[in-house]
Scaffold this active site. Structure first.
Site: not given
Length: 468
Positions: A324-326
């Site tokens: 989700w963060h990247g």
């Protein structure tokens, strides 16, 4: 438009005056909605329609769910809404990553071709407002919240204080507040202003100074630095990302309070945690609870089933939380590290161990902190190779140079010392300040902001979580 800038200050003063001068709650919400679109459009106007379409879609899905009595159709509508949100998020955030990985796989198989990368622009805050849309649709399906008016959902997903970097405020927290005309009292004003100034200090003085003076140069060229620099830069990044992200949350909560709305707390001294489980109850609380409620429990089944299934659910939750963060393997490894540590903790706490194996509290805190710092190295590194080179420099340094300054060491120590404050330190400070005469409070606030402005690093860097 960044919070700690003159342009945002003027923007907020105008919004503040307009919202509190309206007598109708609907007109007030319209003013806030248009202001939120202007705020988002200041980054790139082309993506304002995306924000509107996302909100309308989630409102429509929830409205259809609420009107339908057939359980299977309700579930199909809910799943359709979740998939639509994920497809939108996946296209903008992961298309180029997966296209690049597919090209690398084809090359390994002997098929040489250059994949046509589209260089998709990542809309600021898309991870946050799509997660809000998913939680709203699921909550309506589960009967946790009633379906709301279109205006309320548009404002829920567009409200500028939390739009681009959270906290992820759920419909159950914010929509009921939208449905009543808010009231502003001196306590909310005092607390809001105090949070804004405290956040400004953490961002402009601690986080920015650590980033520009030490952390960024070390992470960009780890092989040019010795062991001491590398270790202290890892600690420095731990302090930097905490001060940077918690500063945004503090300012968002403070700005919302000045507009008459209450946001949930998003950080609670995470580096004093005695376990990874406790860390995730204290770090980015709104995301942690979202992943727990909607992914770990609703989607994967939580603690239901045998031990193997529970460990699988923990790992999947943290791996997907990392992704989700990247769109990078470093984030996947970061999530996997936390997932593995959570599994080990769970096994350890349930194993039949003698008291001789039980660590004292201070040792648990130290161990947890260093596991978190190890994860931050992968989180911050530009690539997996850079992370390996960084760790290699710590354990097998090639140079003995040391560039760290006493100021940097002092900022790291101060950033960690913040965690020794009581959990209600800000509330207690606000209660004492609210008793001051208004002129004295205003003068003290202005003096404090001038001091912070004099101390801060030149320029304002974007918040770290803007890219997520």
């Amino acid at each position: 438009m960044l919070f700690p800038t003159l342009s945002f200050g003027l923007f907020f003063l105008l919004v503040f005056a307009l919202t509190w001068s309206t007598t109708s709650n609907d007109w007030r919400k319209l003013v806030l909605l248009v202001a939120s679109w202007i705020f988002y459009g200041a980054w790139d106007w082309r993506f304002v329609p995306l924000l509107i379409v996302s909100a309308v879609m989630n409102w429509g899905v929830a409205a259809l769910i609420a009107r339908d009595d057939d359980r299977k159709r309700r579930k199909a509508l809910m799943l359709g809404g979740v998939v639509a949100n994920l497809v939108m998020l996946g296209f903008f955030k992961y298309f180029d990553f997966f296209a690049e990985q597919a090209g690398s796989l084809l090359e390994l198989l002997g098929v040489r071709q250059d994949p046509a990368l589209m260089q998709v622009i990542l809309p600021v805050g898309i991870s946050f407002f799509t997660f809000q849309g998913i939680s709203y649709a699921v909550d309506v399906y589960k009967g946790r919240v009633p379906a709301a008016r279109l205006l309320d959902i548009l404002l829920l997903m567009s409200f500028f204080p939390h739009l681009v970097a959270g906290p992820i405020v759920r419909a159950s927290d914010l929509v009921p507040q939208f449905q009543q005309k808010p009231q502003l009292n001196r306590g909310m004003v005092t607390m809001g202003l105090l949070l804004i100034v405290w956040g400004l200090f953490k961002k402009a003085v601690i986080a920015s100074e650590l980033a520009t003076a030490f952390v960024d140069p070390v992470f960009e060229a780890p092989m040019m630095h010795g062991r001491i620099d590398l270790i202290l830069a890892a600690y420095g990044y731990a302090v930097q990302i905490y001060c940077d992200f918690s500063a945004y949350s503090d300012m968002a909560i403070g700005i919302a309070a000045l507009l008459g709305y209450r946001f949930p707390r998003n950080f609670d001294r995470p580096y004093r945690s005695a376990s990874l489980q406790e860390f995730w109850r204290r770090w980015h609380i709104s995301l942690s609870r979202w992943l727990r409620d909607y992914l770990y429990i609703d989607a994967l089944g939580g603690n239901r089933g045998g031990k193997a299934r529970v460990y699988r659910n923990l790992m999947l939750t943290m791996l997907l939380g990392g992704l989700w963060h990247g769109a990078a393997w470093t984030f996947v490894i970061w999530g996997g590290l936390h997932g593995a540590a959570l599994c080990v903790e769970r096994w350890w706490s349930r194993a039949s161990l003698t008291k001789a194996w039980v660590l004292p509290h201070w040792a648990k805190v130290a161990l947890t902190f260093h596991v978190v710092v190890l994860g931050w190295i992968f989180f911050r590194a530009s690539s997996f190779g850079d992370a390996v080179a960084y760790l290699g420099g710590i354990f097998a340094p090639q140079v003995d140079t040391m560039t760290v300054t006493p100021l940097v060491v002092g900022l790291i120590l101060f950033g960690l010392a913040i965690h020794a404050l009581p959990w209600n330190a800000m509330q207690r400070a606000a209660e004492r300040l609210r008793s001051l005469p208004a002129p004295a409070f205003a003068l003290g606030l202005a003096a404090t902001m001038l001091v912070v402005d004099a101390m801060r690093y030149e320029g304002v860097a974007p918040f770290i979580y803007f890219r997520f």
